[in-house]
Motif scaffolding. Structure first.
Motif, mmCIF file in Angstrom:
data_model
loop_
_atom_site.group_PDB
_atom_site.id
_atom_site.type_symbol
_atom_site.label_atom_id
_atom_site.label_comp_id
_atom_site.label_asym_id
_atom_site.label_seq_id
_atom_site.Cartn_x
_atom_site.Cartn_y
_atom_site.Cartn_z
ATOM 1 N N VAL A 342 0.840 -1.195 0.000
ATOM 2 C CA VAL A 342 0.000 0.000 0.000
ATOM 3 C C VAL A 342 0.875 1.244 0.000
ATOM 4 C CG1 VAL A 342 -1.690 1.299 1.358
ATOM 5 C CG2 VAL A 342 -1.916 -1.186 1.136
ATOM 6 N N GLU A 343 2.010 1.177 0.733
ATOM 7 C CA GLU A 343 2.931 2.319 0.776
ATOM 8 C C GLU A 343 3.565 2.571 -0.587
ATOM 9 O OE1 GLU A 343 2.920 -0.194 2.936
ATOM 10 O OE2 GLU A 343 2.052 0.892 4.651
ATOM 11 N N ASP A 344 3.856 1.504 -1.337
ATOM 12 C CA ASP A 344 4.419 1.670 -2.683
ATOM 13 C C ASP A 344 3.474 2.455 -3.587
ATOM 14 O OD1 ASP A 344 6.740 0.206 -2.163
ATOM 15 O OD2 ASP A 344 5.800 -1.697 -2.708
ATOM 16 N N ASP A 347 -0.929 7.423 -3.179
ATOM 17 C CA ASP A 347 -2.156 7.975 -3.791
ATOM 18 C C ASP A 347 -2.355 7.466 -5.216
ATOM 19 O OD1 ASP A 347 -2.681 9.464 -1.500
ATOM 20 O OD2 ASP A 347 -1.509 11.183 -2.212
ATOM 21 N N GLY A 348 -1.405 6.714 -5.696
ATOM 22 C CA GLY A 348 -1.502 6.164 -7.046
ATOM 23 C C GLY A 348 -0.125 5.987 -7.654
ATOM 24 N N LEU A 354 4.753 0.911 -13.493
ATOM 25 C CA LEU A 354 4.429 -0.509 -13.393
ATOM 26 C C LEU A 354 5.099 -1.303 -14.508
ATOM 27 C CD1 LEU A 354 0.630 -0.499 -12.441
ATOM 28 C CD2 LEU A 354 2.621 -0.710 -10.940
ATOM 29 N N ILE A 355 5.037 -0.774 -15.724
ATOM 30 C CA ILE A 355 5.651 -1.466 -16.859
ATOM 31 C C ILE A 355 7.163 -1.561 -16.669
ATOM 32 C CG2 ILE A 355 6.142 -1.277 -19.335
ATOM 33 C CD1 ILE A 355 3.332 -0.060 -19.656
ATOM 34 N N THR A 356 7.765 -0.494 -16.164
ATOM 35 C CA THR A 356 9.221 -0.475 -15.966
ATOM 36 C C THR A 356 9.631 -1.400 -14.831
ATOM 37 O OG1 THR A 356 9.277 1.821 -16.731
ATOM 38 C CG2 THR A 356 11.211 1.000 -15.554
ATOM 39 N N ARG A 357 8.951 -1.288 -13.672
ATOM 40 C CA ARG A 357 9.335 -2.077 -12.499
ATOM 41 C C ARG A 357 9.054 -3.563 -12.672
ATOM 42 N NH1 ARG A 357 7.355 0.905 -7.088
ATOM 43 N NH2 ARG A 357 8.248 -1.028 -6.255
ATOM 44 N N SER A 358 8.120 -3.911 -13.542
ATOM 45 C CA SER A 358 7.831 -5.330 -13.790
ATOM 46 C C SER A 358 8.806 -5.956 -14.771
ATOM 47 C CB SER A 358 6.396 -5.491 -14.313
ATOM 48 O OG SER A 358 6.253 -4.857 -15.582
ATOM 49 N N GLY A 359 9.688 -5.136 -15.353
ATOM 50 C CA GLY A 359 10.696 -5.657 -16.264
ATOM 51 C C GLY A 359 10.286 -5.706 -17.719
ATOM 52 N N LEU A 360 9.127 -5.162 -18.049
ATOM 53 C CA LEU A 360 8.673 -5.177 -19.440
ATOM 54 C C LEU A 360 9.295 -4.055 -20.261
ATOM 55 C CD1 LEU A 360 4.879 -6.040 -18.945
ATOM 56 C CD2 LEU A 360 6.761 -7.579 -19.516
ATOM 57 N N ALA A 361 9.894 -3.088 -19.607
ATOM 58 C CA ALA A 361 10.619 -2.015 -20.288
ATOM 59 C C ALA A 361 11.834 -1.656 -19.447
ATOM 60 C CB ALA A 361 9.729 -0.793 -20.487
ATOM 61 N N GLY A 384 -3.567 3.263 -23.975
ATOM 62 C CA GLY A 384 -3.312 4.417 -24.828
ATOM 63 C C GLY A 384 -2.910 5.660 -24.071
ATOM 64 N N ASP A 385 -2.943 5.599 -22.743
ATOM 65 C CA ASP A 385 -2.679 6.773 -21.921
ATOM 66 C C ASP A 385 -1.490 6.512 -21.000
ATOM 67 O OD1 ASP A 385 -2.710 9.034 -20.391
ATOM 68 O OD2 ASP A 385 -4.614 8.629 -19.396
ATOM 69 N N ALA A 386 -0.343 7.139 -21.313
ATOM 70 C CA ALA A 386 0.845 6.954 -20.495
ATOM 71 C C ALA A 386 0.709 7.597 -19.122
ATOM 72 C CB ALA A 386 2.069 7.515 -21.217
ATOM 73 N N GLY A 387 -0.285 8.462 -18.946
ATOM 74 C CA GLY A 387 -0.492 9.128 -17.667
ATOM 75 C C GLY A 387 -1.451 8.390 -16.747
ATOM 76 N N LEU A 388 -1.910 7.226 -17.147
ATOM 77 C CA LEU A 388 -2.869 6.462 -16.340
ATOM 78 C C LEU A 388 -2.276 6.125 -14.973
ATOM 79 C CD1 LEU A 388 -5.598 4.878 -16.218
ATOM 80 C CD2 LEU A 388 -4.319 2.906 -17.083
ATOM 81 N N MET A 389 -3.061 6.350 -13.927
ATOM 82 C CA MET A 389 -2.625 6.046 -12.563
ATOM 83 C C MET A 389 -3.402 4.837 -12.030
ATOM 84 S SD MET A 389 -0.324 8.368 -12.026
ATOM 85 C CE MET A 389 -0.070 8.297 -10.241
ATOM 86 N N VAL A 390 -2.697 3.950 -11.347
ATOM 87 C CA VAL A 390 -3.310 2.767 -10.736
ATOM 88 C C VAL A 390 -3.361 2.988 -9.230
ATOM 89 C CG1 VAL A 390 -3.054 0.297 -10.305
ATOM 90 C CG2 VAL A 390 -2.527 1.238 -12.572
ATOM 91 N N LYS A 391 -4.542 2.781 -8.650
ATOM 92 C CA LYS A 391 -4.733 2.990 -7.217
ATOM 93 C C LYS A 391 -4.861 1.653 -6.495
ATOM 94 C CE LYS A 391 -6.931 7.472 -7.986
ATOM 95 N NZ LYS A 391 -5.758 8.218 -7.485
ATOM 96 N N VAL A 392 -4.804 1.704 -5.171
ATOM 97 C CA VAL A 392 -4.860 0.485 -4.367
ATOM 98 C C VAL A 392 -6.101 -0.333 -4.690
ATOM 99 C CG1 VAL A 392 -5.098 -0.412 -2.022
ATOM 100 C CG2 VAL A 392 -3.470 1.419 -2.481
#
Length: 415
Positions: A342-344, A347-348, A354-361, A384-392
């Motif tokens: 949750v700390e990682d 707020d989002g 996510l793509i970078t930390r998962s090793g896909l880029a 299609g949106d590089a600014g998309l934020m993922v929340k908990v």
């Protein structure tokens, strides 16, 4: 491990495509007919794991043992402190003793999968045993006098660097002398008659043969394997995500399996002969398949190679995950996984992260390019949106990220 006659070694490696050069093919063949021969390959401890680029010579050692001969895996605890300059543009970063020892421990895990070390069937050594205790003046007098600087400068591995006017330190220049001394010591202590390695090691191997003949008056041999590139020109073992590590804690069995499943059609037959133990006729048959049938051959390749390294269960699980992901559109249970707290997330967290930390880029820039070019997907829907934020709250169920059609990862909420 099923054993074959000692004299079969050369026939097997020539037929399967392992041989690049040998200092005396007939002489080595005669030694093999006489009885078991001891050979070694050296591995400097520059990383905590071997990678796919090393696997060709690991398989060579396996065939050496399978034909009744004795392999030595020589860990470069001493030579790693110097660094091999062969065909490099710059000096390798110098590692401390603790890091070198940790790297050797990690590398040993791979050899235990391919070779049997019970009794005297195979031996693992560390050249720090003799290199760490050399007396400098005695070494110069007794060993250094046998080396011609003129000849050393003529070796392609050194000459190519000097021709480009790139610096070669005195430290690095000593590497080939130390490797030559390794061969002499292994012959003196263990009766080792053959050094094997990649074709980039030819000059170092020849130096060791010459030194051992001068000092001990022994007839010894050198044999090299080709430096492999894929049919599309890429260096073997490299991928978009970096090195293909052989240790399971640095690259999952699924990712390793997927690397082989993604082999180019033109490489399937060649890789089956080099990296599996399937009969040559079967390798040729599978490599000659066309259309959709070649995909079945790629699955066989991936299963065989993964079984040798990680075991049959890991190969079976990887294939099952691949079928789940590609054929049924699911997530599978063996994909590379990024677990976030949750700390990682706070707020989002951006989908680019996510793509970078998962090793896909490799970087945020690469991730953004992947998205802009339409190659990124989240839960099989185009991103299609590089600014998309993922929340908990979005991670109530795992998120599946995809880069192209063949690379996938899961993002989950830890705990």
């Amino acid at each position: 491990m099923t054993y074959q006659p000692k004299s079969e070694f050369l026939r097997i490696i020539i037929e399967r495509g392992f041989l690049a050069d040998c200092t005396d093919l007939q002489g080595l063949d005669e030694k093999l007919i006489e009885g078991p021969v001891t050979a070694y390959i050296g591995y400097d401890a520059t990383a905590q794991s071997l990678h796919v680029g090393h696997l060709l010579n690991v398989m060579l050692l396996r065939w050496w043992q399978k034909t009744g001969n004795r392999p030595i895996t020589l860990m470069g605890g001493g030579t790693t402190k110097v660094g091999d300059p062969s065909f490099r543009a710059d000096e390798r970063p110098l590692l401390g003793p603790e890091q070198i020892d940790a790297n050797i421990t990690g590398m040993q895990k791979v050899f235990d999968r391919y070779l049997e070390y019970s009794g005297d069937a195979a031996t693992m050594l560390n050249n720090a045993e003799w290199l760490d205790h050399l007396n400098y003046l005695d070494f110069l007098r007794d060993i250094g006098r046998h080396f011609s600087v003129n000849r050393m400068l003529a070796f392609e591995s050194v000459k190519s660097r000097l021709d480009r006017e790139q610096s070669l330190s005195f430290l690095e220049f000593n590497y080939m002398i130390l490797q030559a001394y390794d061969f002499l010591e292994l012959n003196r202590r263990y009766g080792c008659l053959l050094q094997m390695g990649g074709s980039d090691q030819w000059g170092n191997i020849v130096n060791g043969i010459d030194l051992t003949r001068r000092v001990l008056d022994q007839e010894i041999f050198g044999l090299t394997t080709p430096l492999l590139t894929t049919s599309d020109g890429r260096k073997m073992g490299k991928s978009q995500g970096g090195a293909i590590w052989l240790n399971g804690d640095m690259l999952s069995p699924y990712e390793f399996w997927q690397f082989w499943r993604n082999t180019t059609d033109a490489d399937v037959g060649r890789f089956l002969k080099l990296y599996t133990e399937l009969p040559v006729d079967e390798c040729n048959r599978l490599g000659g398949l066309e259309g959709s049938d070649i995909n079945d051959a790629k699955i066989i390749l991936a299963n065989e190679v993964t079984t040798l390294l990680h075991g049959a269960e890991a190969a079976k699980a990887a294939e099952a995950t691949a079928r789940e992901v590609f054929e049924k559109g699911g997530t599978g249970d063996d994909l590379p996984t990024l677990a976030l707290t949750v700390e990682d997330i706070g707020d989002g967290i951006s989908v680019v992260q996510l793509i970078t930390r998962s090793g896909l880029a490799k970087s945020g820039k690469d991730a953004k390019r992947l998205i802009s070019e339409g190659g990124a997907r989240m839960n099989d829907a185009a991103l299609g949106d590089a600014g998309l934020m993922v929340k908990v709250e979005d991670l109530g169920t795992p998120i599946k990220l995809s880069a192209g059609k063949k690379r996938h990862a899961l993002v989950t909420l830890a705990g």
